[in-house]
Design a protein around this motif. Structure first.
Motif, PDB file in Angstrom:
ATOM      1  N   GLY A  17      30.460  37.981  37.948  1.00  4.35           N
ATOM      2  CA  GLY A  17      30.683  36.828  37.060  1.00  4.35           C
ATOM      3  C   GLY A  17      29.783  36.926  35.835  1.00  4.35           C
ATOM      4  O   GLY A  17      28.866  37.764  35.785  1.00  4.35           O
ATOM      5  N   TYR A  18      30.065  36.105  34.837  1.00  4.75           N
ATOM      6  CA  TYR A  18      29.284  36.185  33.593  1.00  4.75           C
ATOM      7  C   TYR A  18      29.258  34.849  32.868  1.00  4.75           C
ATOM      8  O   TYR A  18      30.033  33.932  33.180  1.00  4.75           O
ATOM      9  N   TRP A  19      28.352  34.755  31.896  1.00  9.02           N
ATOM     10  CA  TRP A  19      28.254  33.579  31.036  1.00  9.02           C
ATOM     11  C   TRP A  19      29.062  33.825  29.775  1.00  9.02           C
ATOM     12  O   TRP A  19      28.780  34.781  29.035  1.00  9.02           O
ATOM     13  N   ALA A  20      30.050  32.981  29.524  1.00  9.58           N
ATOM     14  CA  ALA A  20      30.869  33.119  28.309  1.00  9.58           C
ATOM     15  C   ALA A  20      30.251  32.235  27.214  1.00  9.58           C
ATOM     16  O   ALA A  20      30.169  31.017  27.375  1.00  9.58           O
ATOM     17  N   VAL A  21      29.821  32.869  26.115  1.00 11.28           N
ATOM     18  CA  VAL A  21      29.181  32.142  25.010  1.00 11.28           C
ATOM     19  C   VAL A  21      30.236  31.925  23.934  1.00 11.28           C
ATOM     20  O   VAL A  21      30.811  32.903  23.426  1.00 11.28           O
TER      21      VAL A  21
ATOM     22  N   VAL B 115      25.613  34.105  17.381  1.00 13.41           N
ATOM     23  CA  VAL B 115      24.721  34.763  16.418  1.00 13.41           C
ATOM     24  C   VAL B 115      23.316  34.895  17.023  1.00 13.41           C
ATOM     25  O   VAL B 115      22.676  35.958  16.915  1.00 13.41           O
ATOM     26  N   HIS B 116      22.849  33.846  17.701  1.00 11.21           N
ATOM     27  CA  HIS B 116      21.521  33.884  18.318  1.00 11.21           C
ATOM     28  C   HIS B 116      21.437  35.045  19.334  1.00 11.21           C
ATOM     29  O   HIS B 116      20.468  35.806  19.346  1.00 11.21           O
ATOM     30  N   VAL B 117      22.454  35.155  20.173  1.00 12.19           N
ATOM     31  CA  VAL B 117      22.461  36.238  21.172  1.00 12.19           C
ATOM     32  C   VAL B 117      22.424  37.592  20.471  1.00 12.19           C
ATOM     33  O   VAL B 117      21.609  38.470  20.796  1.00 12.19           O
ATOM     34  N   ASN B 118      23.264  37.751  19.458  1.00 14.35           N
ATOM     35  CA  ASN B 118      23.370  39.064  18.813  1.00 14.35           C
ATOM     36  C   ASN B 118      22.108  39.437  18.025  1.00 14.35           C
ATOM     37  O   ASN B 118      21.791  40.613  17.883  1.00 14.35           O
ATOM     38  N   ARG B 119      21.401  38.432  17.532  1.00 16.50           N
ATOM     39  CA  ARG B 119      20.220  38.744  16.712  1.00 16.50           C
ATOM     40  C   ARG B 119      18.957  38.933  17.549  1.00 16.50           C
ATOM     41  O   ARG B 119      17.903  39.212  17.001  1.00 16.50           O
TER      42      ARG B 119
ATOM     43  N   ALA C 228      17.391  36.551  34.346  1.00 19.93           N
ATOM     44  CA  ALA C 228      17.265  37.965  33.947  1.00 19.93           C
ATOM     45  C   ALA C 228      18.284  38.781  34.727  1.00 19.93           C
ATOM     46  O   ALA C 228      18.438  38.595  35.934  1.00 19.93           O
ATOM     47  N   GLY C 229      18.997  39.652  34.045  1.00 21.05           N
ATOM     48  CA  GLY C 229      19.992  40.508  34.705  1.00 21.05           C
ATOM     49  C   GLY C 229      21.402  39.936  34.662  1.00 21.05           C
ATOM     50  O   GLY C 229      22.371  40.646  34.932  1.00 21.05           O
ATOM     51  N   ASP C 230      21.532  38.634  34.301  1.00 20.34           N
ATOM     52  CA  ASP C 230      22.883  38.058  34.220  1.00 20.34           C
ATOM     53  C   ASP C 230      23.666  38.677  33.054  1.00 20.34           C
ATOM     54  O   ASP C 230      23.102  39.032  32.023  1.00 20.34           O
ATOM     55  N   LYS C 231      24.960  38.718  33.229  1.00 22.83           N
ATOM     56  CA  LYS C 231      25.851  39.181  32.153  1.00 22.83           C
ATOM     57  C   LYS C 231      26.131  38.033  31.206  1.00 22.83           C
ATOM     58  O   LYS C 231      26.389  36.911  31.655  1.00 22.83           O
ATOM     59  N   VAL C 232      26.113  38.347  29.921  1.00 18.49           N
ATOM     60  CA  VAL C 232      26.378  37.334  28.896  1.00 18.49           C
ATOM     61  C   VAL C 232      27.449  37.931  27.978  1.00 18.49           C
ATOM     62  O   VAL C 232      27.280  39.053  27.501  1.00 18.49           O
ATOM     63  N   VAL C 233      28.551  37.214  27.785  1.00 13.61           N
ATOM     64  CA  VAL C 233      29.635  37.767  26.954  1.00 13.61           C
ATOM     65  C   VAL C 233      29.807  36.878  25.716  1.00 13.61           C
ATOM     66  O   VAL C 233      30.057  35.671  25.847  1.00 13.61           O
ATOM     67  N   VAL C 234      29.635  37.476  24.539  1.00 14.36           N
ATOM     68  CA  VAL C 234      29.797  36.701  23.300  1.00 14.36           C
ATOM     69  C   VAL C 234      31.256  36.787  22.870  1.00 14.36           C
ATOM     70  O   VAL C 234      31.811  37.883  22.716  1.00 14.36           O
ATOM     71  N   TYR C 235      31.875  35.622  22.681  1.00 14.58           N
ATOM     72  CA  TYR C 235      33.286  35.576  22.294  1.00 14.58           C
ATOM     73  C   TYR C 235      33.406  35.355  20.788  1.00 14.58           C
ATOM     74  O   TYR C 235      33.340  34.230  20.300  1.00 14.58           O
ATOM     75  N   TYR C 236      33.578  36.461  20.057  1.00 18.55           N
ATOM     76  CA  TYR C 236      33.761  36.357  18.602  1.00 18.55           C
ATOM     77  C   TYR C 236      35.039  35.571  18.288  1.00 18.55           C
ATOM     78  O   TYR C 236      35.102  34.828  17.320  1.00 18.55           O
TER      79      TYR C 236
ATOM     80  N   ASP D   3      14.520  35.554  32.012  1.00 20.48           N
ATOM     81  CA  ASP D   3      15.082  34.219  32.274  1.00 20.48           C
ATOM     82  C   ASP D   3      15.086  33.466  30.945  1.00 20.48           C
ATOM     83  O   ASP D   3      14.054  33.398  30.269  1.00 20.48           O
ATOM     84  N   ILE D   4      16.225  32.924  30.569  1.00 23.19           N
ATOM     85  CA  ILE D   4      16.375  32.330  29.233  1.00 23.19           C
ATOM     86  C   ILE D   4      17.185  31.046  29.355  1.00 23.19           C
ATOM     87  O   ILE D   4      18.084  30.963  30.202  1.00 23.19           O
ATOM     88  N   GLU D   5      16.938  30.111  28.442  1.00 24.66           N
ATOM     89  CA  GLU D   5      17.831  28.952  28.354  1.00 24.66           C
ATOM     90  C   GLU D   5      18.670  29.102  27.092  1.00 24.66           C
ATOM     91  O   GLU D   5      18.158  29.426  26.022  1.00 24.66           O
ATOM     92  N   LEU D   6      19.966  28.875  27.239  1.00 22.66           N
ATOM     93  CA  LEU D   6      20.859  28.943  26.079  1.00 22.66           C
ATOM     94  C   LEU D   6      21.782  27.733  26.116  1.00 22.66           C
ATOM     95  O   LEU D   6      22.500  27.534  27.112  1.00 22.66           O
ATOM     96  N   ALA D   7      21.748  26.925  25.064  1.00 22.40           N
ATOM     97  CA  ALA D   7      22.563  25.697  24.993  1.00 22.40           C
ATOM     98  C   ALA D   7      22.410  24.859  26.264  1.00 22.40           C
ATOM     99  O   ALA D   7      23.399  24.368  26.815  1.00 22.40           O
TER     100      ALA D   7
END
Ligand code: HEM
Length: 418
Positions: free
Chosen positions: A48-52, A59-63, A320-328, A310-314
């Protein structure tokens, strides 16, 4: 939030088009959404993953590659096999700074704007010939007969690949990007789908890349391959494996994206006849129209990162180690940045879309992509001004690229003379 009716992981979802309404619900109600990865189409289940989905979070994730890494688990949603990960990390796309920066500096020396700009005349001749071939017939498959060949010809020219070999580029691209689609997927003897992201599955492509390099060493040209072989930064050149992987990256990134954005950009115009007419009447809008095509129907829907801590996003805790998928594809419809985001407006300015990504991995080929789109639409739009859909479009089955595989169109034959 109630569970969305859409499975964002399932490649079959996208054969009906990008689920923009469902993404709008996520942006509003659950901008970092937990998507499960069920076993699908012969592929095993994943963690499973986090869909951003919101623009500023993407932009925050990518930078922040130190927090959201391209290297830890590479950049595709499905986890690579552990034995293939090291291989995939030889590719610039799957590296973080400083290793990424070093490779990017080397390849940027070969991939110069001057080399790309010089292609304009060549591309125009080829685009004109493609229109010449279909114009007297009055109908064609826009995806195959008009859009597929130009990116291949451009890539062959950029790489110094003989034009006759461009079907090989087409086939390798299909293998890698189309692996979830029944028209292109390869299966092994037991019927299981073959993962194209391994050295073994691409052995023929790497052999070709080395034969090409040998030829360029003997007979240097003014192409990117010759440039790559010679490029040196701080006394270092590309290693053998880095060269192989850059060839792979260019072959796929430089072809599949364009072959998909040309029909989907045209489709956006056909579905918005007022905007189509506006462009035909005012060609000076082509530049902003191209940016709007990229925002509205960009071909790259998402890319994957892996949390490095370990991070907080929104407001969501990511381990740590989780998958994060940025949806352009979702970020580009975010009303916080784009007024009236679902409106296709060929004059939209400003238009800071994320079709080419953001941060250190910003698309290296953006200049070449924009040049090809400009030349292609200059040739097609005004010579075939009454072009219209002649049947249903068929989309690629993929959770990564929004592709239009087939798009039957018709037009009157009077555009035949250039
Ligand atoms: C409309 C066409 C195109 C689109 C929408 C597109 C999109 C993208 C995106 C979103 C990324 C960022 C990847 C990430 O976030 O990790 C990327 C990277 C890249 N693209 Fe493109 N691309 C296009 C055309 C091209 C072309 C024509 C080439 C070259 C011939 C190319 C070469 C690359 C390379 C080498 C990278 C990796 C850059 C890095 O890792 O530093 N792309 N592209």
């Amino acid at each position: 939030m109630s569970r969305p009716a859409v499975d964002f992981y399932d490649p079959r979802t996208y054969t009906a088009g990008v689920p923009h309404d469902a993404f709008a619900v996520l942006r509003r109600e659950c901008p970092v959404y937990r998507q499960e990865e069920r076993a699908i189409l012969g592929w095993p289940a994943g963690p499973g993953y986090w869909a951003v989905t919101r623009y500023h979070d993407v932009v925050h994730v990518n930078r922040n590659p130190n927090l959201f890494s391209s290297q830890l688990g590479a950049t595709q949603i499905r986890d690579p096999k552990p034995e293939d990960l090291a291989f995939q990390r030889r590719m610039m796309l799957n590296l973080d700074p400083p290793d990424h920066s070093r490779l990017r500096r080397i390849v940027s020396k070969a991939f110069t704007p001057r080399r790309i700009e010089r292609l304009a005349g060549f591309l125009r001749d080829r685009a004109r010939a493609l229109v010449d071939a279909v114009a007297p017939v009055g109908a064609c498959d826009f995806s195959l007969d008009l859009a597929a060949d130009l990116p291949l010809l451009a890539l062959a020219e950029v790489l110094g690949v003989p034009a006759g070999d461009r079907r090989l580029l087409f086939e390798w691209g299909n293998r890698v990007i189309g692996f979830q689609d029944p028209e292109y997927a390869r299966r092994d003897e037991s019927g299981r789908p073959v993962d194209p992201r391994s050295r073994a599955a691409l052995a023929d492509m790497f052999d070709y890349a080395h034969r090409l390099a040998e030829r360029r060493r003997r007979d240097p040209g003014d192409d990117v391959i010759t440039g790559l072989l010679l490029a040196e930064v701080d006394g270092q050149t590309l290693s053998r494996e880095e060269y192989e992987n850059f060839f792979f990256l260019l072959t796929v990134a430089g072809n599949e994206t364009l072959r998909n954005v040309l029909p989907s950009g045209m489709l956006a115009l056909l579905e918005h006849p007022g905007e189509h007419r506006r462009l035909l009447e005012d060609p000076s809008l082509l530049g902003t129209a191209i940016e709007e095509m990229l925002r509205f129907s960009g071909p790259v829907m998402c890319f994957r990162r892996t949390a490095a801590a370990d991070i907080e996003l929104a407001g969501v805790d990511i381990a740590a180690g989780d998958k994060v998928v940025v949806y352009y594809a979702s970020a580009n419809r975010d009303g916080a940045v784009f007024p009236d985001p679902d409106r296709f407006d060929i004059g939209r300015t400003p238009n800071e879309h994320l079709a080419f990504g953001a941060g250190p991995h910003f698309c290296l080929g953006a200049h070449l992509a924009r040049l090809q789109m400009r030349v292609f639409f200059e040739e097609v739009l005004w010579r075939l001004p009454d072009l219209e859909l002649a049947g249903p479009v068929q989309r690629l089955q993929s959770n990564f690229q929004a592709g239009v595989k087939h798009m039957p169109v018709r037009f009157s034959t009077k555009g035949g003379i250039a």
